[in-house]
Scaffold this motif. Structure first.
Motif, PDB file in Angstrom:
ATOM      1  N   LEU A 124       0.665  -1.053  -0.265  1.00  0.00           N
ATOM      2  CA  LEU A 124       0.120   0.016  -0.059  1.00  0.00           C
ATOM      3  C   LEU A 124       0.701   1.269   0.222  1.00  0.00           C
ATOM      4  N   VAL A 125       1.055   2.174  -1.076  1.00  0.00           N
ATOM      5  CA  VAL A 125       1.514   3.526  -0.898  1.00  0.00           C
ATOM      6  C   VAL A 125       0.239   4.599   0.225  1.00  0.00           C
ATOM      7  N   LEU A 126       1.761   5.334   1.128  1.00  0.00           N
ATOM      8  CA  LEU A 126       0.860   5.349   1.929  1.00  0.00           C
ATOM      9  C   LEU A 126       0.875   7.545   2.258  1.00  0.00           C
ATOM     10  N   GLY A 127       1.793   7.373   0.676  1.00  0.00           N
ATOM     11  CA  GLY A 127       2.084   8.944   0.674  1.00  0.00           C
ATOM     12  C   GLY A 127       3.019   9.200  -0.522  1.00  0.00           C
ATOM     13  N   PHE A 424       2.865  10.933 -10.056  1.00  0.00           N
ATOM     14  CA  PHE A 424       3.858   9.529  -9.073  1.00  0.00           C
ATOM     15  C   PHE A 424       2.919   9.136  -8.220  1.00  0.00           C
ATOM     16  N   LEU A 425       1.856  10.170  -7.526  1.00  0.00           N
ATOM     17  CA  LEU A 425       0.876  10.003  -6.813  1.00  0.00           C
ATOM     18  C   LEU A 425       0.250   9.344  -7.387  1.00  0.00           C
ATOM     19  N   LEU A 426      -0.849   9.890  -8.636  1.00  0.00           N
ATOM     20  CA  LEU A 426      -1.761   8.846  -9.112  1.00  0.00           C
ATOM     21  C   LEU A 426      -1.019   7.391  -9.399  1.00  0.00           C
ATOM     22  N   ALA A 427       0.138   6.375  -9.658  1.00  0.00           N
ATOM     23  CA  ALA A 427       0.222   5.612  -9.809  1.00  0.00           C
ATOM     24  C   ALA A 427       0.134   5.236  -8.296  1.00  0.00           C
ATOM     25  N   GLY A 428       0.435   5.481  -7.217  1.00  0.00           N
ATOM     26  CA  GLY A 428       0.570   5.068  -6.262  1.00  0.00           C
ATOM     27  C   GLY A 428      -1.218   4.913  -6.324  1.00  0.00           C
TER      28      GLY A 428
END
Length: 444
Positions: A124-127, A424-428
């Motif tokens: 899980l990507v948290l930030g 990069f955030l959207l990849a998360g």
């Protein structure tokens, strides 16, 4: 869609809120998947990955290498590596990370930093953040943001050398977060002493030294250094690599502590201790050489935390010292300092306690302690406690590699730093959607 993106990234307030909401939702997903639950007492000697986050940064190449320089003859500003006829029409990436701050001068681009937690269903990507200077500031901002929502459900951080010194103090003092990582140390080039040992062993086996045979013999020389009765000197550490056919020879930082003295029927008995590369060792003077050697590795057998009336945390680490007159327990109380520095702050940032932040309840020596103490070969099959836990950080590199592969030609898909941060955030977001689908397939 591009219009919406440009409006979004054009507002710092909107981007901050987006990042905050992303982390808030990701923490909720983590709770649902069994991670970061509050109310669990941490154990630094046997950490639980469900309560740890891990992170890393990766420098993403810019969309192009176009640059504008001044012609030394005409003084005119001209574009390089571009079909544009003038500097004003060339598409130039204007914002790049100062990679010199982390000693990565050879890289050019933006350093995208992420934090993660590993669940039974996957990552899980948290930030995420973009680091324009040293990675530690983006890492610290992310850790603080995750802790704001996870609270005491978060026990620590896995990071490689970025989280060091005062940062280790600050995280423990204010948030009770244990840092799991490799203390700042340098891989050592082979010294003349080791080269001499390699030559002697080659001669003993009637072997002609070349590039390949030197590597093979070096393995046996380093293995002999660990199992030899002379023991390793302070400041030298050797660890088996993952392939178990090579060793990592490390120039490690060490600190000698005050000796522990106890009374026995035969008189006083003294034990000299030192912290080397995060681990506790009993040490002694070498019979012939002018240095101290590490006689026995002492694994941390207990790690507890106490919150003071002012809200700050302390950490107590306990070690069992073997003694023919009766084993004794040694306790070290670490009282970390809560000061949070800011970029550009002047003055030294050295922690007041030079031992506490270096001393780790789980350290690299835990991988070799049993073999070292019993003079067994380092590649003896054993539980690699530190490597098994710390290697979770490698997953962040896997995520970064996947993101880069998804970009055109493994370069950033956007020109502005804000748009790249959004990418990069959207990849998360894609990653978390995939993890959620694994945990809860459609129809369940």
């Amino acid at each position: 869609m591009l219009y919406f993106r440009d409006k979004l990234v054009g507002s710092q307030a909107h981007m901050r809120e987006l990042n905050t909401q992303f982390t808030r939702v990701a923490i909720g997903m983590a709770w649902k998947l069994g991670n970061l639950h509050p109310g669990v007492v941490p154990d630094g000697t046997c950490p639980d990955q469900r309560h740890y986050i891990y992170g890393d940064g990766t420098v993403v190449k810019p969309p192009s290498d176009v640059r504008v320089v001044t012609d030394p003859v005409t003084g005119e500003r001209i574009p390089l590596h571009s079909r544009a006829t003038s500097a004003t029409t060339a598409r130039v990436v204007k914002t790049l990370t100062d990679t010199r701050a982390d000693g990565k001068e050879q890289l050019r681009g933006l350093n995208m930093v992420g934090v993660y937690t590993w669940t039974d269903a996957g990552r899980l990507v948290l930030g995420t953040r973009v680091a324009l200077g040293a990675e530690q500031w983006a890492a610290l901002e992310l850790i603080e943001e995750v802790y704001r929502f996870a609270k005491d459900g978060m026990h620590g951080v896995i990071w490689d050398r970025v989280i060091t010194g005062w940062l280790v103090d600050y995280l423990m003092a204010t948030m009770r977060l244990q840092t799991v990582g490799k203390p700042v140390a340098n891989s050592r080039d082979d010294s003349s002493e080791i080269d001499d040992k390699i030559a002697l062993k080659a001669a003993a086996h009637h072997t002609q030294l070349d590039t390949h045979t030197k590597v093979a013999i070096r393995y046996h020389v380093l293995a002999d250094m660990v199992t030899a009765s002379d023991r390793l000197p302070l400041g030298t550490s050797i660890y088996p690599k993952s392939n178990r056919r090579d060793f990592d020879l490390v120039h490690s930082e060490f600190r000698e502590l005050d000796p522990i003295v106890h009374h026995t029927p035969e008189g006083e008995c003294a034990h000299r201790l030192a912290v080397d590369d995060g681990g506790m060792f009993e040490i002694a003077d070498h019979d012939e050489l002018a240095h101290s050697v590490k006689v026995t590795y002492l694994p941390c057998m207990a790690n507890t935390h106490h919150q003071r009336p002012d809200g700050l945390w302390t950490s107590k680490l306990e070690y069992l010292i073997p003694c023919p007159h009766g084993d004794l327990v040694y306790s070290y109380l670490w009282e970390p300092q809560p000061h949070r520095y800011q970029p550009g702050d002047a003055g030294a940032r050295t922690p007041e306690d030079p031992v506490g932040w270096r001393l780790r309840p789980l350290c690299r020596a835990d991988d070799i302690g049993e073999a070292y103490n019993n003079r067994l070969p380092l590649n003896t099959p054993a539980e690699r406690k530190f490597t098994a836990f710390f290697s979770r950080r490698n997953d962040s590199e896997s995520h970064n590699a996947w993101v880069k592969r998804s970009y055109p030609h493994k370069r950033a898909a956007s020109y502005s730093a804000e748009a790249q941060e959004l990418d990069f955030l959207l990849a998360g977001l894609v990653n978390n959607s995939r993890t959620w689908h694994i945990a809860f397939p459609i129809g369940t």
